[in-house]
Design a protein around this motif. Structure first.
Motif, PDB file in Angstrom:
ATOM      1  N   PHE A   5       0.661  -1.086  -0.162  1.00  0.00           N
ATOM      2  CA  PHE A   5       0.076  -0.029   0.088  1.00  0.00           C
ATOM      3  C   PHE A   5       0.818   1.231  -0.105  1.00  0.00           C
ATOM      4  CE2 PHE A   5      -2.666   3.412   1.679  1.00  0.00           C
ATOM      5  CZ  PHE A   5      -3.709   3.136   1.121  1.00  0.00           C
ATOM      6  N   PRO A   6       0.661   2.194  -0.773  1.00  0.00           N
ATOM      7  CA  PRO A   6      -0.375   2.250  -1.842  1.00  0.00           C
ATOM      8  C   PRO A   6      -0.130   1.274  -3.008  1.00  0.00           C
ATOM      9  CG  PRO A   6       0.928   4.129  -1.887  1.00  0.00           C
ATOM     10  CD  PRO A   6       1.594   3.551  -0.812  1.00  0.00           C
ATOM     11  N   LEU A   7      -1.127   0.927  -3.679  1.00  0.00           N
ATOM     12  CA  LEU A   7      -1.348   0.037  -4.890  1.00  0.00           C
ATOM     13  C   LEU A   7      -0.486   0.748  -5.812  1.00  0.00           C
ATOM     14  CD1 LEU A   7      -4.772  -1.257  -5.044  1.00  0.00           C
ATOM     15  CD2 LEU A   7      -2.657  -2.476  -3.944  1.00  0.00           C
ATOM     16  N   CYS A   8       0.587  -0.084  -6.743  1.00  0.00           N
ATOM     17  CA  CYS A   8       1.185   0.499  -7.765  1.00  0.00           C
ATOM     18  C   CYS A   8       0.120   0.626  -9.075  1.00  0.00           C
ATOM     19  CB  CYS A   8       2.211  -0.389  -8.375  1.00  0.00           C
ATOM     20  SG  CYS A   8       3.464  -0.667  -7.132  1.00  0.00           S
ATOM     21  N   PRO A   9       0.762   1.588  -9.764  1.00  0.00           N
ATOM     22  CA  PRO A   9      -0.247   2.064 -10.908  1.00  0.00           C
ATOM     23  C   PRO A   9      -0.349   0.846 -11.899  1.00  0.00           C
ATOM     24  CG  PRO A   9       1.648   3.378 -10.942  1.00  0.00           C
ATOM     25  CD  PRO A   9       1.843   2.446  -9.951  1.00  0.00           C
ATOM     26  N   SER A  10      -1.359   0.680 -12.507  1.00  0.00           N
ATOM     27  CA  SER A  10      -1.773  -0.670 -13.442  1.00  0.00           C
ATOM     28  C   SER A  10      -0.787  -0.556 -14.497  1.00  0.00           C
ATOM     29  CB  SER A  10      -3.176  -0.632 -13.726  1.00  0.00           C
ATOM     30  OG  SER A  10      -3.411   0.357 -14.790  1.00  0.00           O
ATOM     31  N   ALA A  11      -0.629  -1.512 -15.274  1.00  0.00           N
ATOM     32  CA  ALA A  11       0.216  -1.579 -16.541  1.00  0.00           C
ATOM     33  C   ALA A  11      -0.484  -0.653 -17.563  1.00  0.00           C
ATOM     34  CB  ALA A  11       0.166  -3.125 -17.102  1.00  0.00           C
ATOM     35  N   ASP A  12      -1.761  -0.146 -17.629  1.00  0.00           N
ATOM     36  CA  ASP A  12      -2.199   0.422 -18.661  1.00  0.00           C
ATOM     37  C   ASP A  12      -2.330   2.232 -18.266  1.00  0.00           C
ATOM     38  OD1 ASP A  12      -3.102  -1.507 -20.356  1.00  0.00           O
ATOM     39  OD2 ASP A  12      -4.942  -2.056 -19.077  1.00  0.00           O
ATOM     40  N   LEU A  46       7.729  -3.898 -21.949  1.00  0.00           N
ATOM     41  CA  LEU A  46       6.884  -5.113 -22.655  1.00  0.00           C
ATOM     42  C   LEU A  46       5.908  -5.005 -21.480  1.00  0.00           C
ATOM     43  CD1 LEU A  46       6.404  -7.491 -24.569  1.00  0.00           C
ATOM     44  CD2 LEU A  46       7.871  -8.805 -22.983  1.00  0.00           C
ATOM     45  N   LEU A  47       4.515  -4.861 -22.085  1.00  0.00           N
ATOM     46  CA  LEU A  47       3.127  -4.773 -21.301  1.00  0.00           C
ATOM     47  C   LEU A  47       2.618  -6.434 -20.898  1.00  0.00           C
ATOM     48  CD1 LEU A  47       1.399  -1.862 -22.615  1.00  0.00           C
ATOM     49  CD2 LEU A  47       3.138  -1.777 -20.870  1.00  0.00           C
ATOM     50  N   PRO A  48       2.113  -6.589 -19.869  1.00  0.00           N
ATOM     51  CA  PRO A  48       1.549  -8.075 -19.802  1.00  0.00           C
ATOM     52  C   PRO A  48       0.953  -8.534 -20.633  1.00  0.00           C
ATOM     53  CG  PRO A  48       1.181  -6.646 -17.596  1.00  0.00           C
ATOM     54  CD  PRO A  48       1.520  -5.659 -18.800  1.00  0.00           C
ATOM     55  N   ASP A  49       0.008  -7.815 -21.581  1.00  0.00           N
ATOM     56  CA  ASP A  49      -0.835  -8.501 -22.509  1.00  0.00           C
ATOM     57  C   ASP A  49       0.088  -8.773 -23.911  1.00  0.00           C
ATOM     58  OD1 ASP A  49      -0.438  -5.792 -23.595  1.00  0.00           O
ATOM     59  OD2 ASP A  49      -2.390  -5.052 -23.472  1.00  0.00           O
ATOM     60  N   GLY A  50       1.397  -8.413 -23.785  1.00  0.00           N
ATOM     61  CA  GLY A  50       2.435  -8.745 -24.981  1.00  0.00           C
ATOM     62  C   GLY A  50       2.546  -7.347 -25.935  1.00  0.00           C
ATOM     63  N   ARG A  51       1.934  -6.149 -25.635  1.00  0.00           N
ATOM     64  CA  ARG A  51       2.247  -4.992 -26.461  1.00  0.00           C
ATOM     65  C   ARG A  51       3.430  -4.402 -25.995  1.00  0.00           C
ATOM     66  NH1 ARG A  51      -2.015  -0.828 -24.920  1.00  0.00           N
ATOM     67  NH2 ARG A  51      -2.045  -2.234 -22.938  1.00  0.00           N
ATOM     68  N   VAL A  52       4.095  -3.997 -26.776  1.00  0.00           N
ATOM     69  CA  VAL A  52       5.463  -3.427 -26.736  1.00  0.00           C
ATOM     70  C   VAL A  52       5.506  -1.723 -26.729  1.00  0.00           C
ATOM     71  CG1 VAL A  52       7.719  -2.959 -27.943  1.00  0.00           C
ATOM     72  CG2 VAL A  52       6.520  -4.996 -27.896  1.00  0.00           C
ATOM     73  N   VAL A  53       6.033  -1.257 -26.032  1.00  0.00           N
ATOM     74  CA  VAL A  53       5.970   0.518 -25.915  1.00  0.00           C
ATOM     75  C   VAL A  53       7.471   0.549 -26.301  1.00  0.00           C
ATOM     76  CG1 VAL A  53       5.847   2.354 -24.538  1.00  0.00           C
ATOM     77  CG2 VAL A  53       4.161   0.624 -24.028  1.00  0.00           C
ATOM     78  N   ALA A  54       7.736   1.640 -27.147  1.00  0.00           N
ATOM     79  CA  ALA A  54       9.104   1.789 -27.918  1.00  0.00           C
ATOM     80  C   ALA A  54       9.948   2.638 -26.908  1.00  0.00           C
ATOM     81  CB  ALA A  54       9.148   2.708 -29.019  1.00  0.00           C
ATOM     82  N   PRO A  55      11.001   2.639 -26.783  1.00  0.00           N
ATOM     83  CA  PRO A  55      11.913   3.293 -25.894  1.00  0.00           C
ATOM     84  C   PRO A  55      11.421   4.879 -26.065  1.00  0.00           C
ATOM     85  CG  PRO A  55      13.380   1.818 -27.024  1.00  0.00           C
ATOM     86  CD  PRO A  55      12.089   1.910 -27.610  1.00  0.00           C
TER      87      PRO A  55
END
Length: 62
Positions: A5-12, A46-55
């Motif tokens: 606590f507090p909770l971390c931000p979600s992957a989205d 690399l997001l949990p759903d497999g999406r990639v965010v460029a540098p």
């Protein structure tokens, strides 16, 4: 995945990189964050759903 606590931000969430590191591998250039995001040393994600965010490293002033 977050159990503190507090909770971390979600992957989205836009601030997803503010999550706690649960497994660091600096020798390999990546870390696993508490929200399931893999953060690479070049600031790519690399997001949990497999999406990639460029540098998205800020440009270096010359």
């Amino acid at each position: 995945m977050c159990s503190h606590f507090p909770l971390c931000p979600s992957a989205d969430s836009p601030d997803r990189e503010a999550s706690h590191v649960i497994s660091a591998h600096p020798d390999q250039g990546w870390s696993l964050l508490c929200n399931g995001v893999v953060l690479f040393e070049d600031t790519g994600l690399l997001l949990p759903d497999g999406r990639v965010v460029a540098p998205h490293r800020a440009p270096v002033a010359a």
